[in-house]
Design a protein around this motif. Structure first.
Motif, PDB file in Angstrom:
ATOM      1  N   ASN A   1      54.729 -25.211  80.346  1.00 61.27           N
ATOM      2  CA  ASN A   1      55.592 -24.396  79.491  1.00 61.27           C
ATOM      3  C   ASN A   1      56.608 -23.633  80.338  1.00 61.27           C
ATOM      4  OD1 ASN A   1      54.276 -25.128  77.112  1.00 61.27           O
ATOM      5  ND2 ASN A   1      52.765 -23.494  77.304  1.00 61.27           N
ATOM      6  N   MET A   2      57.825 -23.486  79.790  1.00 64.63           N
ATOM      7  CA  MET A   2      58.874 -22.745  80.474  1.00 64.63           C
ATOM      8  C   MET A   2      59.018 -21.384  79.822  1.00 64.63           C
ATOM      9  SD  MET A   2      59.945 -24.710  82.876  1.00 64.63           S
ATOM     10  CE  MET A   2      61.506 -23.951  83.334  1.00 64.63           C
ATOM     11  N   TYR A   3      59.028 -20.340  80.651  1.00 62.04           N
ATOM     12  CA  TYR A   3      59.161 -18.984  80.148  1.00 62.04           C
ATOM     13  C   TYR A   3      60.360 -18.317  80.815  1.00 62.04           C
ATOM     14  CZ  TYR A   3      54.308 -19.844  78.801  1.00 62.04           C
ATOM     15  OH  TYR A   3      53.170 -20.379  78.277  1.00 62.04           O
ATOM     16  N   ASP A   4      61.050 -17.494  80.037  1.00 60.95           N
ATOM     17  CA  ASP A   4      62.196 -16.750  80.554  1.00 60.95           C
ATOM     18  C   ASP A   4      61.939 -15.268  80.316  1.00 60.95           C
ATOM     19  OD1 ASP A   4      64.647 -15.954  81.498  1.00 60.95           O
ATOM     20  OD2 ASP A   4      65.743 -16.483  79.666  1.00 60.95           O
ATOM     21  N   LEU A   5      61.763 -14.512  81.407  1.00 58.38           N
ATOM     22  CA  LEU A   5      61.524 -13.077  81.305  1.00 58.38           C
ATOM     23  C   LEU A   5      62.857 -12.340  81.269  1.00 58.38           C
ATOM     24  CD1 LEU A   5      59.782 -10.510  81.467  1.00 58.38           C
ATOM     25  CD2 LEU A   5      59.804 -10.771  83.963  1.00 58.38           C
ATOM     26  N   THR A  29      59.769 -21.853  74.464  1.00 60.15           N
ATOM     27  CA  THR A  29      60.511 -22.921  73.778  1.00 60.15           C
ATOM     28  C   THR A  29      60.437 -22.770  72.265  1.00 60.15           C
ATOM     29  OG1 THR A  29      58.546 -24.313  73.929  1.00 60.15           O
ATOM     30  CG2 THR A  29      60.218 -24.573  75.649  1.00 60.15           C
ATOM     31  N   LYS A  30      59.515 -21.921  71.776  1.00 64.36           N
ATOM     32  CA  LYS A  30      59.323 -21.809  70.326  1.00 64.36           C
ATOM     33  C   LYS A  30      59.582 -20.411  69.765  1.00 64.36           C
ATOM     34  CE  LYS A  30      55.850 -25.503  70.129  1.00 64.36           C
ATOM     35  NZ  LYS A  30      54.448 -25.852  69.753  1.00 64.36           N
ATOM     36  N   LYS A  31      59.505 -19.378  70.621  1.00 67.20           N
ATOM     37  CA  LYS A  31      59.602 -18.022  70.101  1.00 67.20           C
ATOM     38  C   LYS A  31      60.011 -17.061  71.215  1.00 67.20           C
ATOM     39  CE  LYS A  31      56.688 -14.392  67.971  1.00 67.20           C
ATOM     40  NZ  LYS A  31      57.622 -14.015  66.891  1.00 67.20           N
ATOM     41  N   VAL A  32      60.633 -15.946  70.797  1.00 66.90           N
ATOM     42  CA  VAL A  32      60.908 -14.856  71.728  1.00 66.90           C
ATOM     43  C   VAL A  32      59.938 -13.717  71.410  1.00 66.90           C
ATOM     44  CG1 VAL A  32      62.584 -13.189  72.590  1.00 66.90           C
ATOM     45  CG2 VAL A  32      63.353 -15.464  71.869  1.00 66.90           C
ATOM     46  N   TYR A  33      59.042 -13.434  72.345  1.00 65.98           N
ATOM     47  CA  TYR A  33      58.133 -12.290  72.209  1.00 65.98           C
ATOM     48  C   TYR A  33      58.852 -11.069  72.767  1.00 65.98           C
ATOM     49  CZ  TYR A  33      54.602 -15.862  71.393  1.00 65.98           C
ATOM     50  OH  TYR A  33      53.897 -16.933  70.880  1.00 65.98           O
ATOM     51  N   TYR A  36      60.806  -4.972  71.062  1.00 66.59           N
ATOM     52  CA  TYR A  36      61.647  -4.253  70.106  1.00 66.59           C
ATOM     53  C   TYR A  36      61.876  -5.006  68.792  1.00 66.59           C
ATOM     54  CZ  TYR A  36      65.994  -6.966  70.804  1.00 66.59           C
ATOM     55  OH  TYR A  36      66.960  -7.950  70.821  1.00 66.59           O
ATOM     56  N   ASP A  37      61.650  -6.321  68.772  1.00 65.35           N
ATOM     57  CA  ASP A  37      61.899  -7.094  67.553  1.00 65.35           C
ATOM     58  C   ASP A  37      61.043  -8.355  67.608  1.00 65.35           C
ATOM     59  OD1 ASP A  37      62.816  -8.572  65.411  1.00 65.35           O
ATOM     60  OD2 ASP A  37      64.940  -8.185  65.792  1.00 65.35           O
ATOM     61  N   ASP A  38      60.199  -8.532  66.613  1.00 67.28           N
ATOM     62  CA  ASP A  38      59.283  -9.677  66.613  1.00 67.28           C
ATOM     63  C   ASP A  38      59.909 -10.922  65.986  1.00 67.28           C
ATOM     64  OD1 ASP A  38      56.713 -10.672  67.333  1.00 67.28           O
ATOM     65  OD2 ASP A  38      56.154 -10.684  65.209  1.00 67.28           O
ATOM     66  N   ASN A  39      61.165 -10.800  65.543  1.00 65.01           N
ATOM     67  CA  ASN A  39      61.794 -11.937  64.861  1.00 65.01           C
ATOM     68  C   ASN A  39      63.188 -12.225  65.416  1.00 65.01           C
ATOM     69  OD1 ASN A  39      59.792 -12.547  62.615  1.00 65.01           O
ATOM     70  ND2 ASN A  39      60.146 -10.364  62.272  1.00 65.01           N
ATOM     71  N   ILE A  40      63.298 -12.320  66.724  1.00 64.60           N
ATOM     72  CA  ILE A  40      64.583 -12.621  67.352  1.00 64.60           C
ATOM     73  C   ILE A  40      64.922 -14.094  67.131  1.00 64.60           C
ATOM     74  CG2 ILE A  40      65.822 -12.768  69.554  1.00 64.60           C
ATOM     75  CD1 ILE A  40      64.136 -10.416  70.524  1.00 64.60           C
ATOM     76  N   ASP A  41      66.138 -14.337  66.685  1.00 64.54           N
ATOM     77  CA  ASP A  41      66.595 -15.696  66.397  1.00 64.54           C
ATOM     78  C   ASP A  41      66.700 -16.493  67.704  1.00 64.54           C
ATOM     79  OD1 ASP A  41      67.842 -18.021  65.581  1.00 64.54           O
ATOM     80  OD2 ASP A  41      69.399 -17.015  64.411  1.00 64.54           O
ATOM     81  N   MET A  42      65.999 -17.605  67.771  1.00 65.28           N
ATOM     82  CA  MET A  42      66.019 -18.447  68.972  1.00 65.28           C
ATOM     83  C   MET A  42      67.397 -19.030  69.262  1.00 65.28           C
ATOM     84  SD  MET A  42      63.078 -18.782  70.615  1.00 65.28           S
ATOM     85  CE  MET A  42      63.169 -20.402  71.381  1.00 65.28           C
ATOM     86  N   LYS A  43      68.265 -19.097  68.237  1.00 64.34           N
ATOM     87  CA  LYS A  43      69.578 -19.711  68.408  1.00 64.34           C
ATOM     88  C   LYS A  43      70.590 -18.771  69.066  1.00 64.34           C
ATOM     89  CE  LYS A  43      69.015 -22.763  64.406  1.00 64.34           C
ATOM     90  NZ  LYS A  43      69.540 -23.133  63.069  1.00 64.34           N
ATOM     91  N   LEU A  44      70.241 -17.495  69.171  1.00 66.38           N
ATOM     92  CA  LEU A  44      71.155 -16.536  69.788  1.00 66.38           C
ATOM     93  C   LEU A  44      71.345 -16.858  71.268  1.00 66.38           C
ATOM     94  CD1 LEU A  44      69.881 -13.116  68.342  1.00 66.38           C
ATOM     95  CD2 LEU A  44      71.926 -14.368  67.663  1.00 66.38           C
TER      96      LEU A  44
END
Length: 334
Positions: A1-5, A29-33, A36-44
């Protein structure tokens, strides 16, 4: 898995010392944890998300002074700059050499479009900011500035239904900015590094030297991330697969890294004494002439907290009784 901090850290504008971790994101690849916001749009895009983050900080964290957001080269995107300006945010960010700006050339007595790198070459060294160590070399920081305007259209590439790339242009208001050139000069007068900085902080009390010094503070953050990634907690070697578990663990170790960073940068006599004790507790060997290192302070802090935890669980008499029992088992004095 690839993670971006992705992190936002608060620093003092006076000393550059760390204040607190403000926001942490972990993008998978599936979600931004996020904190401040649990529903950040992945397309941003990254800069679109940073604008939302800046808005959240403005609306939820009370600051005595308006924060200045220091961002690296990727923020030199006109759509992002206009978005931040529209929301009233203050920015200091690194510019790209090839981006063009509008500048009033006094010699030609007219406005010209010029690459930022070419404009930087027109400006002399300017003010001496401070002397520092850069890659184990003694250098001096100099800063100079002029005023520019950016008038170009914003561009964004999108994919059409048939898979082709389409460039969409959007006009926007002219954006007036301060153009600051920060240079590192060695004892022989050679420029060993140069950065182009852009800012919308228009304040007579905030000089080019101040802006250059703030960007210098940003470099210190690398010590914090180094503790997280390699020389402390070795984040990149974690074997956990669950992104949420990694994010929770990350929040814990990021606070520990922040504590070490604050201890390391505090100039008080108390902090100096604390560093001495932590180094003794760390058990790490340190190169002669160096008082401390971040990894050694981290190890010492871990030993200290373990000791404090032990003392809260057992009395001193119980601890020494355990020592006697251990000596009986191993057969020699400790």
């Amino acid at each position: 898995n690839m993670y971006d901090l992705q992190s936002t850290i608060a620093l003092s504008d006076v000393t550059g010392e760390p204040i607190a971790s403000v926001v942490h994101n972990l993008k998978t690849t599936k979600k931004v944890y996020s904190t401040y916001d649990d529903n950040i749009d992945m397309k941003l895009t990254h800069m679109e998300e940073i604008l939302l983050r800046a808005n959240w900080i403005r609306d939820n964290i009370a600051c005595e002074n308006k924060p200045v957001h220091i961002i690296d080269r990727e923020s030199d995107v006109i759509s992002s700059m206009r978005g931040f300006a529209k929301e009233g945010h203050l920015l200091l960010f690194r510019g790209k050499d090839n981006s063009k700006v509008e500048y009033f050339d006094k010699e030609l007595n007219k406005k010209i479009d010029i690459k930022q790198s070419d404009l930087a070459d027109k400006l002399p060294l300017g003010e001496l900011v401070k002397s520092i160590k850069y890659r184990k070399k003694d250098v001096e920081i100099y800063a100079n500035e002029c005023e520019i305007t950016i008038t170009r259209d914003a561009t964004k590439s999108t994919k059409t239904e048939d898979g082709k790339i389409k460039i969409i242009k959007t006009k926007g208001d002219p954006l007036k900015l301060r153009f600051v050139v920060e240079r590192l000069v060695d004892k022989d007068g050679e420029i060993v590094a140069q950065w182009i900085l852009l800012s919308n902080v228009f304040d007579d009390d905030i000089t080019a030297s101040t802006l250059a010094n703030w960007y210098y503070y940003r470099w210190k953050i690398e010590s914090y991330f180094k503790l997280l990634k390699s020389s402390g907690f070795n984040l990149e070697e974690w074997q956990q697969r669950d992104p949420l578990a990694i994010f929770k663990r990350l929040l814990v170790v990021s606070n520990a890294s922040m504590f070490v960073w604050k201890i390391a940068n505090d100039k008080s006599n108390n902090a100096r004494r604390i560093r001495e004790i932590l180094i003794q507790l760390s058990g790490k060997q340190i190169q002669r002439g160096i008082e401390w290192t971040y990894p050694a302070l981290l190890s010492g802090l871990e030993s200290y907290l373990t000791t404090i935890d032990l003392l809260t669980r057992f009395s001193v008499d119980e601890i020494f009784k355990l020592k006697d029992e251990l000596e009986d088992i191993i057969g020699f004095k400790m």
